[in-house]
Write a protein that holds these residues in place. Structure first.
Motif, PDB file in Angstrom:
ATOM      1  N   PRO A 327    -125.774  -2.045  46.054  1.00  0.00           N
ATOM      2  CA  PRO A 327    -124.810  -3.326  45.444  1.00  0.00           C
ATOM      3  C   PRO A 327    -124.041  -2.446  44.235  1.00  0.00           C
ATOM      4  N   ASP A 328    -124.046  -1.212  43.898  1.00  0.00           N
ATOM      5  CA  ASP A 328    -123.358  -0.489  42.951  1.00  0.00           C
ATOM      6  C   ASP A 328    -121.804  -0.369  43.059  1.00  0.00           C
ATOM      7  N   ASN A 329    -121.377  -0.128  44.480  1.00  0.00           N
ATOM      8  CA  ASN A 329    -119.895  -0.145  44.433  1.00  0.00           C
ATOM      9  C   ASN A 329    -119.125  -1.358  44.323  1.00  0.00           C
ATOM     10  N   GLN A 330    -118.474  -1.395  43.337  1.00  0.00           N
ATOM     11  CA  GLN A 330    -117.723  -2.831  42.819  1.00  0.00           C
ATOM     12  C   GLN A 330    -116.703  -3.093  43.942  1.00  0.00           C
ATOM     13  N   ASN A 331    -116.124  -2.203  44.560  1.00  0.00           N
ATOM     14  CA  ASN A 331    -115.295  -2.548  45.697  1.00  0.00           C
ATOM     15  C   ASN A 331    -115.708  -3.210  46.883  1.00  0.00           C
ATOM     16  N   ASP A 332    -116.883  -2.535  47.038  1.00  0.00           N
ATOM     17  CA  ASP A 332    -117.672  -3.315  48.419  1.00  0.00           C
ATOM     18  C   ASP A 332    -117.967  -4.655  48.014  1.00  0.00           C
ATOM     19  N   VAL A 333    -118.663  -4.775  46.855  1.00  0.00           N
ATOM     20  CA  VAL A 333    -119.124  -5.949  46.227  1.00  0.00           C
ATOM     21  C   VAL A 333    -117.925  -7.056  46.483  1.00  0.00           C
ATOM     22  N   ALA A 334    -116.612  -6.749  45.914  1.00  0.00           N
ATOM     23  CA  ALA A 334    -115.618  -7.695  46.150  1.00  0.00           C
ATOM     24  C   ALA A 334    -115.307  -7.998  47.339  1.00  0.00           C
ATOM     25  N   ILE A 335    -115.307  -6.938  48.374  1.00  0.00           N
ATOM     26  CA  ILE A 335    -114.983  -7.060  49.874  1.00  0.00           C
ATOM     27  C   ILE A 335    -115.950  -7.793  50.604  1.00  0.00           C
ATOM     28  N   VAL A 336    -117.255  -7.850  50.169  1.00  0.00           N
ATOM     29  CA  VAL A 336    -118.355  -8.418  50.838  1.00  0.00           C
ATOM     30  C   VAL A 336    -118.203  -9.989  50.496  1.00  0.00           C
ATOM     31  N   SER A 337    -118.097 -10.132  49.318  1.00  0.00           N
ATOM     32  CA  SER A 337    -117.997 -11.637  48.809  1.00  0.00           C
ATOM     33  C   SER A 337    -116.828 -12.454  49.238  1.00  0.00           C
ATOM     34  N   SER A 338    -115.635 -11.555  49.244  1.00  0.00           N
ATOM     35  CA  SER A 338    -114.549 -12.241  49.864  1.00  0.00           C
ATOM     36  C   SER A 338    -114.752 -12.734  51.240  1.00  0.00           C
ATOM     37  N   LEU A 339    -115.207 -11.701  52.248  1.00  0.00           N
ATOM     38  CA  LEU A 339    -115.572 -11.879  53.576  1.00  0.00           C
ATOM     39  C   LEU A 339    -116.346 -13.138  53.705  1.00  0.00           C
ATOM     40  N   VAL A 340    -117.496 -13.222  52.624  1.00  0.00           N
ATOM     41  CA  VAL A 340    -118.248 -14.368  53.022  1.00  0.00           C
ATOM     42  C   VAL A 340    -117.348 -15.712  52.801  1.00  0.00           C
ATOM     43  N   THR A 341    -116.488 -15.837  51.741  1.00  0.00           N
ATOM     44  CA  THR A 341    -115.923 -16.985  51.721  1.00  0.00           C
ATOM     45  C   THR A 341    -114.883 -16.969  53.015  1.00  0.00           C
ATOM     46  N   LEU A 342    -114.181 -16.124  53.359  1.00  0.00           N
ATOM     47  CA  LEU A 342    -113.150 -16.071  54.188  1.00  0.00           C
ATOM     48  C   LEU A 342    -113.650 -16.465  55.714  1.00  0.00           C
ATOM     49  N   THR A 343    -114.744 -15.921  55.861  1.00  0.00           N
ATOM     50  CA  THR A 343    -115.389 -16.518  57.220  1.00  0.00           C
ATOM     51  C   THR A 343    -116.137 -17.770  57.296  1.00  0.00           C
ATOM     52  N   ASN A 344    -116.504 -18.293  55.982  1.00  0.00           N
ATOM     53  CA  ASN A 344    -116.824 -19.678  55.861  1.00  0.00           C
ATOM     54  C   ASN A 344    -115.841 -20.512  55.895  1.00  0.00           C
ATOM     55  N   ASN A 345    -114.521 -20.089  55.465  1.00  0.00           N
ATOM     56  CA  ASN A 345    -113.428 -21.211  55.598  1.00  0.00           C
ATOM     57  C   ASN A 345    -112.951 -21.191  57.134  1.00  0.00           C
ATOM     58  N   LEU A 346    -112.951 -19.939  57.669  1.00  0.00           N
ATOM     59  CA  LEU A 346    -112.515 -19.912  59.112  1.00  0.00           C
ATOM     60  C   LEU A 346    -113.549 -20.211  60.065  1.00  0.00           C
ATOM     61  N   LYS A 347    -114.804 -20.677  59.689  1.00  0.00           N
ATOM     62  CA  LYS A 347    -115.703 -21.006  60.456  1.00  0.00           C
ATOM     63  C   LYS A 347    -116.215 -19.975  61.556  1.00  0.00           C
ATOM     64  N   LEU A 348    -116.229 -18.772  60.953  1.00  0.00           N
ATOM     65  CA  LEU A 348    -116.708 -17.486  61.676  1.00  0.00           C
ATOM     66  C   LEU A 348    -118.038 -17.164  61.197  1.00  0.00           C
ATOM     67  N   GLY A 349    -118.746 -16.727  62.092  1.00  0.00           N
ATOM     68  CA  GLY A 349    -120.175 -15.989  61.790  1.00  0.00           C
ATOM     69  C   GLY A 349    -119.867 -14.587  61.158  1.00  0.00           C
ATOM     70  N   LEU A 350    -120.945 -14.379  60.253  1.00  0.00           N
ATOM     71  CA  LEU A 350    -120.660 -12.713  59.511  1.00  0.00           C
ATOM     72  C   LEU A 350    -122.086 -12.213  59.851  1.00  0.00           C
ATOM     73  N   ILE A 351    -122.010 -11.007  60.209  1.00  0.00           N
ATOM     74  CA  ILE A 351    -123.147 -10.300  60.334  1.00  0.00           C
ATOM     75  C   ILE A 351    -123.057  -8.728  59.674  1.00  0.00           C
ATOM     76  N   ALA A 352    -123.935  -8.274  58.898  1.00  0.00           N
ATOM     77  CA  ALA A 352    -123.895  -7.236  57.979  1.00  0.00           C
ATOM     78  C   ALA A 352    -124.791  -6.295  58.841  1.00  0.00           C
ATOM     79  N   GLU A 353    -123.930  -4.990  58.926  1.00  0.00           N
ATOM     80  CA  GLU A 353    -124.437  -4.004  59.805  1.00  0.00           C
ATOM     81  C   GLU A 353    -125.085  -2.790  58.961  1.00  0.00           C
TER      82      GLU A 353
END
Ligand code: C2E
Ligand code: MG
Ligand code: MG
Length: 409
Positions: A327-353
Motif C-alpha cells: 500500500p506504499d505507492n501512492q499512485n497505485d493506491v489512487a489507481i486501485v481506488s479509482s478502479l473500484v469506483t469505476l467498475t462499481n459504476n459500470l457494473k463490472l467485476g474486479l479481481i486483483a492479481e
C-alpha cells in the motif's frame, strides 16, 4: 552481412518464378551500384545475398549507419516486373570479424542468426549478432520442434490457482494455467513457450486442449464435494482472431456438458486491439452463450475509457504491476481506488492479481475489492493439491447462491 528478401516466397507463389528471377536480377543490379570495389557481394542462395565489407571492425561500426541508410535507398523505388510495380524489403543481419567469428563459416552462421532475429522483430530491419541472441535462437528453434510433439505426447498439464472472495477468505473459482512437463527439462512455465506457440499457430490446438481439459476437470470435482462458481481459461489473441472461435467454444461446451455460466474466458486487453470490432462481436456472442468474459492483465496494454465502456465483459483483472507496491505507492493506491469506483459504476467485476503480502490483502479488502488471487492465498496447484486446498477453503455453491456471492446468476 547477410540479407534476406522479405516475403519472397509469396512473390514467387503469386507472380510466378520467372518474375521472382527477374526481381533477383534487378535487385542484384542495384546492389552492385551500392557496393564499393573493395567489398564483395554475392547472391548466396535463393533470396539471400551476402556482403563482405572490406573495412576494419571499428571503422565499419562507425560507417554502418551510413551503409544501412544507403542500402535502404536501394529498396526505395519499386521494381518493375512486367506491367506491375512492386516494393520489397529485406532483413539484414551483421556479424563482425574477429569478435563474432574467426572463420567465414562462423561469421556467416552468426550473421544469419542476427538476420533471423531482425526478420522476427520487424521485416526490413537489421540486427547485430550477440552471444545471447545465438542461445535464445537455438533454444527457440528446439522448443518449436518439441512443442509440436508435446500435445500428442500428452506433456501439457493444467495447474489451478484459486480466486478468493476476500471478505470470507474462501475460494469461489479457479483459473487454469498451463504447464509443460518437458522430458529432461522439468516443468516449463507458459511465458517460455506460449509466444512460440502463437507464432507457429500451435496455440490453436493447445488452447483448445486447455479449454476442454479445464471443463472436464471442473465437472469431476463435484464428486469430491467441490462445487465452485466458475473455472476460467486464458485465451490467446490468436485464438480470438480465428473466425471459428465462438464455434469452438460452443462445441467444447456441448462435448463436455459444461454449463456456460460456470465458464469464464480471460482475454488480455492487447488481444482485441488488433481487430477491435471483430473481437467485440465475438465477445458479445460468447456472452450470449452465457459464458463469462474477463479482461486479463488490465492496465498493461492500451486501457482506454472508450473501450472499457464498449467492452462486452463481466469483469476485469487488475495486473500484479499495480498491486506489487501497495500500500506504499501512492499512485497505485489512487489507481486501485479509482478502479473500484469505476467498475462499481459500470457494473463490472474486479479481481486483483498477484497478492503476495498480508499488507496488500488488507489494503485491497479495505479498498472494497471483493475478489483476488495471489501466492499469499495459494499458488497455482496441480489438481490433487487443489482439491485438498479447496476441501478446506471453498464456499459451497448453495452458500454462494444464498449469500449472492456468485458473480453472475
Ligand atoms: P495470467 O493469466 O495473468 O496469470 C497469472 C500469472 O501470475 C500466473 O503465472 C500465476 O502463476 C502468476 N501469479 C499468480 N499469483 C501471483 C503472485 O502472487 N505473485 C506472482 N509473482 N505471480 C503470481 P503463469 O502460470 O506462469 O502464467 C503466466 C501467463 O501465461 C498467464 O498470465 C497467461 O497470460 C499465460 N497463460 C497461462 N496459461 C495459459 C493458457 O492455457 N493459454 C494461454 N493462451 N495463455 C496462458
Ligand atoms: Mg489469466
Ligand atoms: Mg493476468
Amino acid at each position: 552481412m547477410i540479407m534476406d528478401i522479405d516475403w519472397f516466397k509469396l512473390i514467387n507463389d503469386s507472380m510466378g518464378h520467372v518474375s521472382g528471377d527477374e526481381l533477383l536480377v534487378a535487385l542484384a543490379e542495384r546492389l552492385k551500384q551500392f557496393t564499393s570495389r573493395r567489398d564483395i557481394l554475392s547472391r548466396f542462395a535463393g533470396d539471400e545475398f551476402v556482403f563482405l565489407f572490406a573495412s576494419k571492425g571499428h571503422d565499419l561500426k562507425n560507417k554502418l549507419p551510413e551503409i544501412i541508410e544507403r542500402l535502404d535507398r536501394v529498396f526505395h523505388d519499386p521494381f518493375s516486373l512486367g506491367k506491375r510495380k512492386i516494393r520489397i524489403s529485406a532483413s539484414k543481419g551483421i556479424a563482425m570479424y574477429p569478435k563474432d567469428g574467426e572463420t567465414f563459416l562462423d561469421l556467416l552462421k552468426n550473421a544469419d542468426a542476427a538476420m533471423y532475429h531482425a526478420k522476427h522483430q520487424k521485416p526490413g530491419s537489421y540486427a547485430f549478432y550477440t552471444q545471447t541472441l545465438q542461445y535464445s535462437l537455438i533454444e527457440e528453434m528446439e522448443t518449436e520442434q518439441n512443442l509440436i510433439d508435446a500435445l500428442t505426447q500428452k506433456e501439457f498439464e493444467l495447474y489451478y490457482q484459486p480466486s478468493i472472495h476476500l471478505p470470507s477468505g474462501r475460494a469461489i473459482g479457479v483459473e487454469a494455467l498451463i504447464r509443460w512437463r518437458r522430458p529432461h527439462y522439468g516443468l516449463i512455465a507458459p511465458n517460455k513457450f506460449i509466444h512460440i506457440a502463437e507464432r507457429t499457430g500451435l496455440i490453436e490446438p493447445i488452447g483448445n486442449w486447455v479449454l476442454k481439459q479445464a471443463c472436464k476437470d471442473f465437472l469431476r470435482w463435484p464428486n469430491d464435494g467441490i462445487l465452485l462458481d466458475y473455472i476460467s481459461s486464458n485465451v490467446s489473441s490468436v485464438q480470438l482472431q480465428n473466425p471459428n472461435f465462438v464455434q469452438t467454444v460452443k462445441q467444447t461446451l456441448e462435448i463436455t456438458g459444461m454449463e456456460p455460466h460456470h465458464l469464464e474466458l480471460e482475454i488480455t486487453e492487447t488481444a482485441f486491439i488488433e481487430d477491435f470490432q471483430g473481437s467485440l462481436d465475438k465477445l458479445k456472442e460468447i456472452r450470449e452463450l452465457g459464458v463469462r468474459v474477463a479482461v486479463d492483465d488490465f492496465g498493461t496494454g492500451y486501457a482506454s475509457l472508450k473501450y472499457l465502456k464498449e467492452l462486452p465483459a463481466d469483469s476485469i483483472k487488475i495486473d500484479r504491476l499495480f498491486v506489487k507496491d501497495l500500500p506504499d505507492n501512492q499512485n497505485d493506491v489512487a489507481i486501485v481506488s479509482s478502479l473500484v469506483t469505476l467498475t462499481n459504476n459500470l457494473k463490472l467485476g474486479l479481481i486483483a492479481e498477484g497478492i503476495e503480502t498480508e499488507a496488500q490483502r488488507l489494503y485491497l479488502l479495505n479498498a472494497g475489492i471483493k475478489m483476488a488471487q495471489g501466492f499469499l492465498m495459494s499458488r497455482p496447484l496441480p489438481e490433487t493439491e487443489l482439491l485438498t486446498y479447496l476441501a478446506e477453503n471453498h464456499i459451497s455453491n448453495e452458500v454462494q447462491q444464498i449469500s449472492g456471492l456468485q458473480t453472475k446468476a
